[in-house]
Design a protein around this motif. Structure first.
Motif, PDB file in Angstrom:
ATOM      1  N   ILE A 101     103.611  12.934  62.871  1.00 53.88           N
ATOM      2  CA  ILE A 101     104.014  11.551  63.164  1.00 53.88           C
ATOM      3  C   ILE A 101     103.359  11.068  64.452  1.00 53.88           C
ATOM      4  O   ILE A 101     102.922   9.922  64.534  1.00 53.88           O
ATOM      5  CB  ILE A 101     105.550  11.429  63.227  1.00 53.88           C
ATOM      6  N   THR A 102     103.247  11.940  65.448  1.00 47.80           N
ATOM      7  CA  THR A 102     102.602  11.556  66.706  1.00 47.80           C
ATOM      8  C   THR A 102     101.135  11.200  66.480  1.00 47.80           C
ATOM      9  O   THR A 102     100.655  10.175  66.966  1.00 47.80           O
ATOM     10  CB  THR A 102     102.720  12.694  67.734  1.00 47.80           C
ATOM     11  N   VAL A 103     100.423  12.035  65.729  1.00 43.85           N
ATOM     12  CA  VAL A 103      99.017  11.752  65.424  1.00 43.85           C
ATOM     13  C   VAL A 103      98.899  10.444  64.641  1.00 43.85           C
ATOM     14  O   VAL A 103      98.041   9.610  64.929  1.00 43.85           O
ATOM     15  CB  VAL A 103      98.385  12.927  64.642  1.00 43.85           C
ATOM     16  N   HIS A 104      99.763  10.242  63.685  1.00 46.95           N
ATOM     17  CA  HIS A 104      99.741   9.003  62.895  1.00 46.95           C
ATOM     18  C   HIS A 104      99.958   7.792  63.784  1.00 46.95           C
ATOM     19  O   HIS A 104      99.227   6.810  63.700  1.00 46.95           O
ATOM     20  CB  HIS A 104     100.818   9.046  61.810  1.00 46.95           C
ATOM     21  N   GLU A 105     100.947   7.853  64.643  1.00 46.44           N
ATOM     22  CA  GLU A 105     101.255   6.711  65.499  1.00 46.44           C
ATOM     23  C   GLU A 105     100.156   6.464  66.527  1.00 46.44           C
ATOM     24  O   GLU A 105      99.860   5.318  66.843  1.00 46.44           O
ATOM     25  CB  GLU A 105     102.606   6.900  66.188  1.00 46.44           C
TER      26      GLU A 105
END
Length: 132
Positions: A101-105
Motif C-alpha cells: 500500500i505504501t508503494v502504491h500510494e
C-alpha cells in the motif's frame, strides 16, 4: 492501479485476522483457517501480478511464496509450532500489505504531483486585449 490497492488492503485484512486467530484458536480450526488464508493470499497476488509495476510484481511473488508456505505449514505442523509459525506468517503478510500500500500510494502521489500544465513551443500566446 485500483487492483493494487484493493489486493493490498485484502492482504492487510488477512494478516491482521491471522495475527489474532493464531493466538486465539488452536488445532484443526487454526490449520484450516491458515490453509484457506494461504490459498486466498496466492489468488489475490496472482490476480494482481499482471500489472506492469516491477515493484508490485516482486511483492506479488513474495506473497505467492508466503501463501504457498502457509498452505504447507498448515498441513505439516501442529501444536505450538503451528501457533508460532502462523503468527509469524500473519505478521509477514501484514507487513507485505503495508509495504504494498505504501508503494502504491507513493507512486500515485508522485503521478498526481507530476501532472503539471506547461506551455510548450507549439502553443500560441493569447492575443492582447485591445486598448482604447
Amino acid at each position: 492501479m485500483r487492483t493494487h490497492f484493493i489486493s493490498r488492503l485484502a492482504l492487510l485484512t488477512i494478516g491482521a485476522f491471522g495475527v489474532v486467530v493464531s493466538q486465539v484458536w488452536t488445532g484443526g480450526t487454526l490449520q484450516w483457517l491458515f490453509f484457506a488464508g494461504g490459498i486466498a493470499m496466492m489468488l489475490i497476488a496472482a490476480a494482481d501480478a499482471v500489472r506492469p509495476s516491477m515493484v508490485q510484481r516482486g511483492l506479488d511473488g513474495m506473497i505467492i511464496l508466503l501463501g504457498a508456505w502457509t498452505v504447507v505449514e498448515s498441513l505439516v505442523l501442529d501444536g505450538a509450532d503451528l501457533k508460532w509459525w502462523s503468527f509469524g506468517i500473519a505478521c509477514a503478510a501484514y507487513g507485505l500489505g503495508v509495504i504494498g500500500i505504501t508503494v502504491h500510494e507513493l507512486t500515485t502521489e508522485r503521478v498526481v504531483h507530476e501532472l503539471d500544465v506547461k506551455t510548450g513551443q507549439g502553443t500560441r500566446e493569447p492575443h492582447p486585449l485591445p486598448t482604447a
